[in-house]
Design an enzyme around this catalytic site. Sequence first.
Site, short mmCIF file in Angstrom:
data_model
loop_
_atom_site.label_atom_id
_atom_site.label_comp_id
_atom_site.label_asym_id
_atom_site.label_seq_id
_atom_site.Cartn_x
_atom_site.Cartn_y
_atom_site.Cartn_z
N ARG A 47 0.82 -1.20 0.00
CA ARG A 47 0.00 0.00 0.00
C ARG A 47 0.85 1.25 0.00
O ARG A 47 0.50 2.26 -0.60
CB ARG A 47 -0.89 -0.02 1.25
CG ARG A 47 -1.59 1.28 1.53
CD ARG A 47 -2.59 1.11 2.64
NE ARG A 47 -3.53 0.05 2.33
CZ ARG A 47 -4.12 -0.73 3.25
NH1 ARG A 47 -3.88 -0.54 4.53
NH2 ARG A 47 -4.95 -1.67 2.88
N TYR A 48 1.98 1.20 0.70
CA TYR A 48 2.83 2.38 0.84
C TYR A 48 3.99 2.28 -0.13
O TYR A 48 4.36 1.18 -0.56
CB TYR A 48 3.37 2.45 2.27
CG TYR A 48 2.33 2.72 3.32
CD1 TYR A 48 1.79 4.00 3.47
CD2 TYR A 48 1.88 1.71 4.17
CE1 TYR A 48 0.84 4.26 4.44
CE2 TYR A 48 0.93 1.97 5.16
CZ TYR A 48 0.41 3.24 5.28
OH TYR A 48 -0.52 3.50 6.24
N ARG A 51 7.30 0.10 1.55
CA ARG A 51 7.22 -1.03 2.47
C ARG A 51 5.99 -1.89 2.17
O ARG A 51 5.01 -1.41 1.63
CB ARG A 51 7.20 -0.56 3.93
CG ARG A 51 6.12 0.44 4.27
CD ARG A 51 6.62 1.32 5.41
NE ARG A 51 5.61 2.23 5.92
CZ ARG A 51 5.28 3.38 5.34
NH1 ARG A 51 5.83 3.72 4.19
NH2 ARG A 51 4.38 4.16 5.87
N CYS A 60 -2.77 -18.19 14.42
CA CYS A 60 -2.66 -17.20 15.47
C CYS A 60 -3.16 -17.83 16.77
O CYS A 60 -4.09 -18.61 16.76
CB CYS A 60 -3.51 -15.98 15.12
SG CYS A 60 -3.28 -14.64 16.28
N CYS A 64 -7.90 -12.63 18.91
CA CYS A 64 -8.45 -11.35 19.36
C CYS A 64 -9.86 -11.20 18.78
O CYS A 64 -10.06 -11.44 17.58
CB CYS A 64 -7.60 -10.18 18.86
SG CYS A 64 -5.90 -10.29 19.41
N CYS A 67 -9.97 -8.64 15.79
CA CYS A 67 -8.90 -8.71 14.77
C CYS A 67 -9.43 -8.31 13.40
O CYS A 67 -10.48 -8.78 12.96
CB CYS A 67 -8.33 -10.12 14.69
SG CYS A 67 -7.02 -10.26 13.45
N ARG A 69 -8.11 -9.07 10.67
CA ARG A 69 -7.92 -10.15 9.68
C ARG A 69 -8.59 -11.45 10.12
O ARG A 69 -8.11 -12.53 9.84
CB ARG A 69 -6.44 -10.39 9.44
CG ARG A 69 -5.84 -9.27 8.66
CD ARG A 69 -4.48 -9.61 8.10
NE ARG A 69 -3.78 -8.36 7.98
CZ ARG A 69 -2.77 -8.01 8.74
NH1 ARG A 69 -2.27 -8.84 9.62
NH2 ARG A 69 -2.22 -6.83 8.60
N ASP A 227 -10.57 -1.01 14.33
CA ASP A 227 -11.04 -1.07 12.95
C ASP A 227 -12.52 -1.43 12.91
O ASP A 227 -13.05 -2.04 13.84
CB ASP A 227 -10.24 -2.11 12.16
CG ASP A 227 -8.80 -1.69 11.94
OD1 ASP A 227 -8.54 -0.47 11.85
OD2 ASP A 227 -7.93 -2.58 11.88
N ASP A 264 -6.59 3.65 10.98
CA ASP A 264 -6.29 2.96 9.72
C ASP A 264 -7.54 3.15 8.86
O ASP A 264 -8.58 2.54 9.12
CB ASP A 264 -5.98 1.48 9.98
CG ASP A 264 -4.99 0.94 8.96
OD1 ASP A 264 -4.82 1.57 7.90
OD2 ASP A 264 -4.38 -0.11 9.23
N LYS A 271 -2.73 4.51 7.47
CA LYS A 271 -2.81 5.06 8.82
C LYS A 271 -2.77 6.59 8.77
O LYS A 271 -1.86 7.16 8.18
CB LYS A 271 -1.65 4.54 9.65
CG LYS A 271 -1.69 3.04 9.82
CD LYS A 271 -0.44 2.55 10.52
CE LYS A 271 -0.36 1.05 10.52
NZ LYS A 271 -0.10 0.48 9.18
#
Length: 309
Positions: A47-48, A51, A60, A64, A67, A69, A227, A264, A271
């Site tokens: 996206r950037y 990076r 995982c 969470c 989350c 994702r 999010d 975000d 961000k």
Amino acid sequence: MVDLIKSPGDPIWLQYVPTVQELEVEDGLVDSLAEDENSPVPNITHRYPDRALFLVSPVCASYCRFCTRRRKVGDPEKIRMSQLESAFRYLEEHQEIRDVIMSGGDPLLLSDRRIDDICKRLRAIPHLEVLRIGSRIPCHLPERVTPELCAILKRYHPLYINTHFNHPDELTPAAVHALGMLADAGIPLGCQTVLLRGVNDDPEVMKALMQRLLAARVRPYYIYMCDQVAGAEHFRTTVQKGLEIVQALRGWTSGLAVPHFVIDAPGGGGKIPLLPEYVVKLTDKEVVLRNYAGKTYRYSQPHEPILVG
Ligand SMILES: *Cc1c(COP(=O)(O)O)cnc(C)c1O
């Protein structure tokens, strides 16, 4: 983690124990950050300019409840190294990428050998200056941070780890020990905290968290607005609350303990930082500023340069 729960509904309980409110889902598990749209090849989000995010493992341990994702996480099927090939190729071909963030899932849930293989492959790409790992392991499963793991990671410097703590109670002796081992391996540690209603939406709780992180050799990096994740609506709080928290940190405690507060942006905007208003007035002549305690100060702009012809 479970032994940190003191009573039902406490800050640790809320983060891990599912509730019926999660079923209030409108459109399934949506990709609100448009990570899939910004994905040129599987497992890469680019996206950037310089990076890229590299999803190395869908596994995982944290689960969470908020989350972003969740639609990807939890697949017990390990990704085979060959399935990451197109991602490695993409990183090799894109010389503008100088910073790769290994993410997931949780990269540190992979075997030592797999972590070694992935890092070795990335380090063979000359334009990748910085490797990063995003992991909740130091918080959630600190026993996974072994001397063997640290010995592997320290071969791939400059390597940074951003971890994820949301409440001061999560900095258990075991977590602090794991963080110390990673820091002793020369890994700069950051923390990405999510602002969560009922968990840490309180300036005093956040200040205690940031101070304890700093004492555990972790430099707080980001506080995120939660999010817009399907099924996590009950965790969200207002942007004003986040600004109030940042205002209660900046100036009132070590600057090192003050992270950037960001949203975000939904739709892949990335961000975006938010700051309480410290600039009262700005003209070509001066700026009027408000300090952390609310007092007003003036700073003169430079006088216009005299052009000598
Ligand atoms: C957060 C993020 C990064 C890293 O951003 P930094 O501000 O450099 O930490 C890179 N790519 C994506 C898609 C991200 O969400």
